[in-house]
Scaffold this motif. Structure first.
Motif, mmCIF file in Angstrom:
data_model
loop_
_atom_site.group_PDB
_atom_site.id
_atom_site.type_symbol
_atom_site.label_atom_id
_atom_site.label_comp_id
_atom_site.label_asym_id
_atom_site.label_seq_id
_atom_site.Cartn_x
_atom_site.Cartn_y
_atom_site.Cartn_z
ATOM 1 N N HIS A 404 0.812 -1.220 0.000
ATOM 2 C CA HIS A 404 0.000 0.000 0.000
ATOM 3 C C HIS A 404 0.849 1.276 0.000
ATOM 4 C CE1 HIS A 404 -3.863 -1.789 -0.162
ATOM 5 N NE2 HIS A 404 -3.669 -2.525 0.920
ATOM 6 N N LEU A 405 2.061 1.210 0.549
ATOM 7 C CA LEU A 405 2.926 2.388 0.408
ATOM 8 C C LEU A 405 3.405 2.512 -1.045
ATOM 9 C CD1 LEU A 405 4.345 4.877 1.407
ATOM 10 C CD2 LEU A 405 6.192 3.471 2.300
ATOM 11 N N ALA A 406 3.761 1.379 -1.638
ATOM 12 C CA ALA A 406 4.190 1.400 -3.043
ATOM 13 C C ALA A 406 3.068 1.930 -3.947
ATOM 14 C CB ALA A 406 4.613 0.003 -3.479
ATOM 15 N N GLU A 407 1.853 1.579 -3.581
ATOM 16 C CA GLU A 407 0.688 2.035 -4.346
ATOM 17 C C GLU A 407 0.592 3.570 -4.332
ATOM 18 O OE1 GLU A 407 -3.652 -0.052 -4.162
ATOM 19 O OE2 GLU A 407 -3.010 1.032 -2.383
ATOM 20 N N ILE A 408 0.894 4.180 -3.186
ATOM 21 C CA ILE A 408 0.888 5.651 -3.106
ATOM 22 C C ILE A 408 1.959 6.216 -4.043
ATOM 23 C CG2 ILE A 408 1.261 7.665 -1.613
ATOM 24 C CD1 ILE A 408 0.216 6.012 0.729
ATOM 25 N N LEU A 409 3.137 5.581 -4.026
ATOM 26 C CA LEU A 409 4.218 6.044 -4.910
ATOM 27 C C LEU A 409 3.774 5.971 -6.358
ATOM 28 C CD1 LEU A 409 7.265 4.212 -3.254
ATOM 29 C CD2 LEU A 409 6.453 6.530 -2.820
ATOM 30 N N LYS A 410 3.105 4.894 -6.691
ATOM 31 C CA LYS A 410 2.640 4.706 -8.073
ATOM 32 C C LYS A 410 1.650 5.814 -8.457
ATOM 33 C CE LYS A 410 0.980 1.337 -11.319
ATOM 34 N NZ LYS A 410 0.678 -0.037 -11.641
ATOM 35 N N ARG A 411 0.754 6.143 -7.548
ATOM 36 C CA ARG A 411 -0.220 7.214 -7.828
ATOM 37 C C ARG A 411 0.474 8.541 -8.076
ATOM 38 N NH1 ARG A 411 -3.853 4.854 -3.219
ATOM 39 N NH2 ARG A 411 -4.958 3.324 -4.476
ATOM 40 N N HIS A 412 1.660 8.710 -7.465
ATOM 41 C CA HIS A 412 2.395 9.956 -7.647
ATOM 42 C C HIS A 412 3.455 9.850 -8.740
ATOM 43 C CE1 HIS A 412 0.519 12.290 -4.573
ATOM 44 N NE2 HIS A 412 0.826 11.458 -3.603
ATOM 45 N N LYS A 413 3.380 8.794 -9.543
ATOM 46 C CA LYS A 413 4.328 8.598 -10.645
ATOM 47 C C LYS A 413 5.782 8.587 -10.168
ATOM 48 C CE LYS A 413 1.650 9.679 -14.663
ATOM 49 N NZ LYS A 413 1.599 10.256 -15.982
ATOM 50 N N ILE A 414 5.985 8.054 -8.975
ATOM 51 C CA ILE A 414 7.344 7.838 -8.480
ATOM 52 C C ILE A 414 7.755 6.433 -8.895
ATOM 53 C CG2 ILE A 414 8.738 7.483 -6.387
ATOM 54 C CD1 ILE A 414 6.985 9.729 -5.114
ATOM 55 N N LYS A 415 8.947 6.318 -9.511
ATOM 56 C CA LYS A 415 9.403 5.004 -9.982
ATOM 57 C C LYS A 415 9.952 4.180 -8.829
ATOM 58 C CE LYS A 415 10.743 6.361 -14.600
ATOM 59 N NZ LYS A 415 11.723 7.419 -14.849
ATOM 60 N N PHE A 416 9.667 2.887 -8.874
ATOM 61 C CA PHE A 416 10.226 1.989 -7.847
ATOM 62 C C PHE A 416 10.312 0.590 -8.434
ATOM 63 C CE2 PHE A 416 5.646 2.343 -7.378
ATOM 64 C CZ PHE A 416 5.243 1.023 -7.398
ATOM 65 N N HIS A 417 10.972 -0.267 -7.703
ATOM 66 C CA HIS A 417 11.174 -1.645 -8.156
ATOM 67 C C HIS A 417 10.841 -2.607 -7.033
ATOM 68 C CE1 HIS A 417 13.599 0.088 -11.436
ATOM 69 N NE2 HIS A 417 14.075 0.885 -10.503
ATOM 70 N N HIS A 418 10.558 -3.856 -7.400
ATOM 71 C CA HIS A 418 10.532 -4.854 -6.337
ATOM 72 C C HIS A 418 11.702 -5.814 -6.504
ATOM 73 C CE1 HIS A 418 8.669 -8.156 -8.647
ATOM 74 N NE2 HIS A 418 7.841 -7.259 -9.163
ATOM 75 N N LEU A 419 11.963 -6.587 -5.462
ATOM 76 C CA LEU A 419 13.187 -7.386 -5.430
ATOM 77 C C LEU A 419 13.006 -8.757 -6.066
ATOM 78 C CD1 LEU A 419 14.179 -6.753 -1.691
ATOM 79 C CD2 LEU A 419 15.160 -5.647 -3.695
ATOM 80 N N LYS A 420 14.072 -9.223 -6.709
ATOM 81 C CA LYS A 420 14.066 -10.595 -7.230
ATOM 82 C C LYS A 420 14.586 -11.566 -6.192
ATOM 83 C CE LYS A 420 14.620 -10.387 -12.252
ATOM 84 N NZ LYS A 420 15.692 -10.379 -13.255
ATOM 85 N N SER A 421 15.384 -11.003 -5.244
ATOM 86 C CA SER A 421 15.878 -11.866 -4.162
ATOM 87 C C SER A 421 16.053 -11.047 -2.889
ATOM 88 C CB SER A 421 17.207 -12.517 -4.560
ATOM 89 O OG SER A 421 18.084 -11.520 -5.018
ATOM 90 N N ASP A 422 16.107 -11.724 -1.749
ATOM 91 C CA ASP A 422 16.183 -11.046 -0.457
ATOM 92 C C ASP A 422 17.474 -10.238 -0.309
ATOM 93 O OD1 ASP A 422 13.980 -12.612 -0.213
ATOM 94 O OD2 ASP A 422 14.686 -13.801 1.499
ATOM 95 N N VAL A 423 17.376 -9.151 0.441
ATOM 96 C CA VAL A 423 18.548 -8.313 0.715
ATOM 97 C C VAL A 423 18.657 -8.105 2.221
ATOM 98 C CG1 VAL A 423 19.560 -6.002 0.418
ATOM 99 C CG2 VAL A 423 18.291 -7.060 -1.468
#
Ligand SMILES: [Zn+2]
Length: 836
Positions: A404-423
């Motif tokens: 849901h935080l990522a969703e807010i970023l998306k609404r504001h056209k802020i680019k982000f990524h999700h992970l392919k593996s744990d960090v």
């Protein structure tokens, strides 16, 4: 039949009379109008300002304009909670209309490149009206303004429309506008009554200011949690308007306000030039209001600090946000310090300021386009200095909250990524599917800073609204600065949420309480009369660690067989985005499944106290949370019906901020209900009330009385105002074994606070499950005196009354629908009340 209707209409129209105001009252002199454009009256049946426009009629008129005028187009952008359309008109010259996509592309390109040619480029202005529904002069002025823009003829309007694309939002809050129009119209007499004591001027609770779930929508521009904001923010980012105006009303005895607001209270991330341009635009308003003899002021009140307000949000997005505040007639006519204030006069001022905005846009077109271009050019420069820096955030046990935080970023056209593996970073695990990475080198880098920064020093000590809103703290997420390299393998976009039962069991099912939607799942299970228990201790089953608060559902001795149970749980888990584990044995490391440390749970039956004496925002936030996120149905129990309601229907009553909502009879009744085993969840001022009625003994820490030594009469209100906690974020330590903290994985939690209720800790540490740290300020403003007072106090306390229980919170855990991080405290009080 038609003739009879017409005669009847004329008859009723003359029944109600007021000082004659026709459309010409609002419009500028000496303009010729296209007779093919219908006037508002010809469509809605009354003059502008004669009655309060209802939303359905407002929409009807706007659709008609779009139908007949080649300057106007209309789009539907979604619906409010009550199903009203969220319309947007685009108003510009017919020639601009024929190449609107090209204009939009060009406009956005100018914010993405270092060179741009503004010679023939139109400026983009977003005009929004009456986001507070009971501040109706804006939306009523929108009728007259839309008519003017569609119908006026001559070189002046043609020049304006050639140079301007107007995004015209006639009602920012349709549900609130409708609610208020109903009130003002139903209380209007044939002869208007200006007596402020008349019922017309005092709306019933909760009033029309807010939306359906009683949210102040002028705080949601940054969190974007409500459907109205979602539609609007999408338009905003699609167009990046150069000016955005927000038309409000204030007290009846005031005059008219336009920004700039108080200069020292501008957010430091807003460029200085923004306020200078606002001042230049203000000259257009002053001139236009001088012309009609209207009093006004600027710079003495309101501010540009919190980016969640409509007039401040554009300031961090390359535009200029402007707030207008008109003295409110509330109804149709009201006495004021400035003489009799008529509704049409308030509309006329809004119309005038809306038109002077367009004149300013046209007159300052190049300057404002250049300002926006430079805003993004400078932002790009700042961003490139960030190099490969990134922000990583997540919660390895709660995918939904992270989503849901990522969703807010998306609404504001802020680019982000999700992970392919744990960090792994700083002792925290950022798990694949439960974490996101935001590169700092991107267009909206300033907006990212505005959302993620922690700020504890300020130029001023007074705030119109909250002083902090740091999003990862509000969401209670782990987050850290990192680099794109360290973040490792990444994929662009949102990762969708998953849920279901991992296999069928004949023995038992388990699911952890950490996930945001766990209460939704548990409620659906208990509602189905399936037995479920909560774990009071940590344990390991099949080698997997389960925390305090894990929910266990035995398969045997339920009302349904194992196949039906599996099918039900699978569907419910999918809907709640939770993975349920099947287990085949009760033998664990730590407590076994048959242990007494698994406690039986009961379906909550909740009454939420609402009505006179209760803060509608706080009540609405809980109604919205339970209803829309958890599918839990609270009964909204009105204070005026409390005395005759059968309280035995409820095992839980929630009282948000209320000091005097219940009279002595009601209080006695509440006490009896508690003695019989009820659970009361109380917030904010209710704690003082509980203490005064001796329902709960609370040791409030006395605040040191402040002595003004060098403060003048003129400075006295600022001196007092500096002791207000308008909204800041503080750190607490959790005892995770206490049921109020079940589902929290860290032993530190950020809390929102806007009260100065400080409770001394209890003698026994186990009675202080949540406690402010010795150095608790994380983000926002607090006076030194208050900071000293809050240290090591407790924001939560439990008490007993007979067989019943009180769970008391000093502060709101559900603030404005974006404090996802503390919602679980309330849900724990609801579901685990018997275990505390
Ligand atoms: Zn307002």
């Amino acid at each position: 039949m038609q003739r009879i209707a017409l005669v009847f209409f004329l008859f009723t129209a003359t029944l109600f009379s007021q000082p004659q105001t026709d459309l010409s009252y609002y419009l500028p002199d000496g303009v010729i109008y296209n007779p093919n454009i219908p006037t508002p009256k010809s469509i809605v049946g009354h003059e502008v300002g004669e009655w309060h426009i209802t939303h359905d009629k407002l929409v009807q008129y706007m659709r008609e304009l779009a139908e007949v005028s080649n300057r106007v187009s209309i789009e539907d952008r979604g619906q409010t909670f009550e199903g009203r359309p969220l319309i947007l008109l685009t108003i510009t010259s017919p020639s601009n209309h024929s190449k609107l996509d090209h204009i939009k592309t060009q406009h956005i390109e100018a914010t993405d490149t270092d060179k741009a040619n503004f010679k023939d480029m139109p400026i983009v202005v977003y005009q929004g009206f009456s986001i507070h529904g009971n501040e109706p002069s804006g939306s009523n002025a929108a009728l007259a303004l839309a008519y003017y823009l569609a119908a006026a003829e001559g070189s002046e309007i043609e020049n304006l429309l050639k140079n301007t694309v107007i995004l015209f939002d006639p009602s920012l809050n349709p549900d609130g506008l409708q609610r208020f129009a109903y009130w003002a119209n139903t209380n209007r007499g044939k002869n208007l009554n200006a007596d402020p004591n008349d019922r017309e001027f005092s709306e019933v609770w909760p009033g029309g200011r807010t939306n359906h779930y009683w949210f102040d929508m002028n705080r949601d521009w940054l969190p974007v949690q409500l459907p109205e904001s979602r539609a609007r923010i999408q338009t905003f980012h699609e167009w990046l308007p150069n000016i955005l105006t927000d038309h409000h009303e204030m007290g009846t005895n005031a005059s008219f306000f336009f920004q700039p607001g108080i200069p020292s209270r501008t957010h430091p991330l807003t460029p200085k030039m923004n306020q200078e341009l606002t001042k230049d635009i203000a000259k257009f308003h002053a001139k236009a209001l001088d012309k009609i003899g209207s009093l006004y002021y600027s710079e003495e009140s309101f501010d540009d600090f919190y980016y969640g307000k409509g007039s401040t949000f554009p300031d961090i997005n390359g535009g200029i946000g402007i707030l207008f505040e008109q003295a409110s007639s509330r109804g149709h006519l009201q006495e004021s310090e400035n003489g009799i204030l008529s509704f049409p006069f308030t509309i006329k001022n809004q119309f005038t300021a809306a038109l002077s905005t367009l004149e300013a846009a046209n007159g300052m077109r190049k300057e404002l386009l250049e300002y926006q271009h430079n805003f993004y050019k400078n932002a790009r420069r700042e961003a490139s200095k960030e190099g490969n820096k990134a922000i990583i955030f997540g919660d390895e046990k709660d995918a939904a909250k992270t989503y849901h935080l990522a969703e807010i970023l998306k609404r504001h056209k802020i680019k982000f990524h999700h992970l392919k593996s744990d960090v792994g970073l700083d002792g925290k695990t950022y798990k694949k599917g439960y974490s996101y990475v935001i590169p700092k080198n991107q267009k909206n880098t300033r907006l990212i800073n505005a959302m993620f920064e922690k700020r504890t020093t300020f130029q001023d000590s007074l705030f119109y609204d909250i002083s902090a809103w740091t999003f990862p703290l509000a969401f209670n997420l782990d987050y850290a600065e990192t680099s794109m390299e360290k973040a490792g393998n990444i994929v662009n976009d949102l990762k969708h949420l998953q849920g279901g039962v991992n296999s069928k069991s004949e023995y038992a099912y388990l699911f952890p309480w950490n996930e945001y939607y766990a209460p939704k799942l548990l409620n659906s299970i208990l509602k189905k009369r399936i037995r479920a228990k909560v774990s009071m201790k940590n344990f390991k089953a099949n080698g997997k660690a389960y925390d305090y608060g894990t929910i266990m559902i035995p398969v045997q001795n339920q009302d349904m067989d194992s196949s039906a149970l599996y099918a039900f749980l699978n569907t419910a888990a999918q809907e709640s985005h939770i993975i349920i584990d099947a287990v085949s044995t009760g033998l664990n490391e730590g407590i076994d499944l048959g242990s007494r440390n698994f406690r039986a749970l009961e379906l909550p039956k909740i009454a939420l106290l609402v009505g006179d004496g209760v803060t509608s925002y706080d009540a609405g936030e809980i109604w919205h949370l339970l209803d829309t996120r958890y599918d839990i149905i609270p009964t909204k129990l009105d204070t005026k019906n409390f005395g005759r309601a059968d309280l035995s229907r409820y095992n839980t009553i929630i009282m948000v901020n209320s000091y005097s909502a219940l009279d002595d009879g009601d209080t006695k009744k509440l006490k009896q209900w508690l003695q019989d085993g009820g659970s009361l969840i109380a917030y904010r001022s209710t704690l003082r009330w509980l203490n005064s009625k001796e329902l709960m003994k609370i040791n409030f820490k006395k605040r040191k009385s402040l002595k003004a030594k060098t403060i003048s009469f003129e400075e006295r209100s600022n001196f007092r105002g500096a002791q207000v906690i308008g909204g800041a974020i503080f750190e607490t330590t959790l005892d995770r074994s206490h049921p109020v903290n079940f589902g929290y994985k860290n032993d530190k939690l950020a809390l929102f606070r806007n009260t100065t209720l400080f409770i001394k800790p209890n003698k026994n540490s186990y009675d202080n499950p949540i406690q402010y740290t010795a150095n608790p300020l994380m983000s926002g403003y607090i006076s030194e005196e208050n900071l000293d007072s809050i240290k090591q106090t407790i924001p939560f306390k439990t008490g007993r009354v007979g067989r019943g229980k009180i769970m008391a919170f000093t502060d709101n855990t559900n603030f404005r629908a974006f404090w996802y991080g503390t919602n679980k405290l309330l849900m724990n009080a609801i579901f685990f009340r018997n275990e505390m």
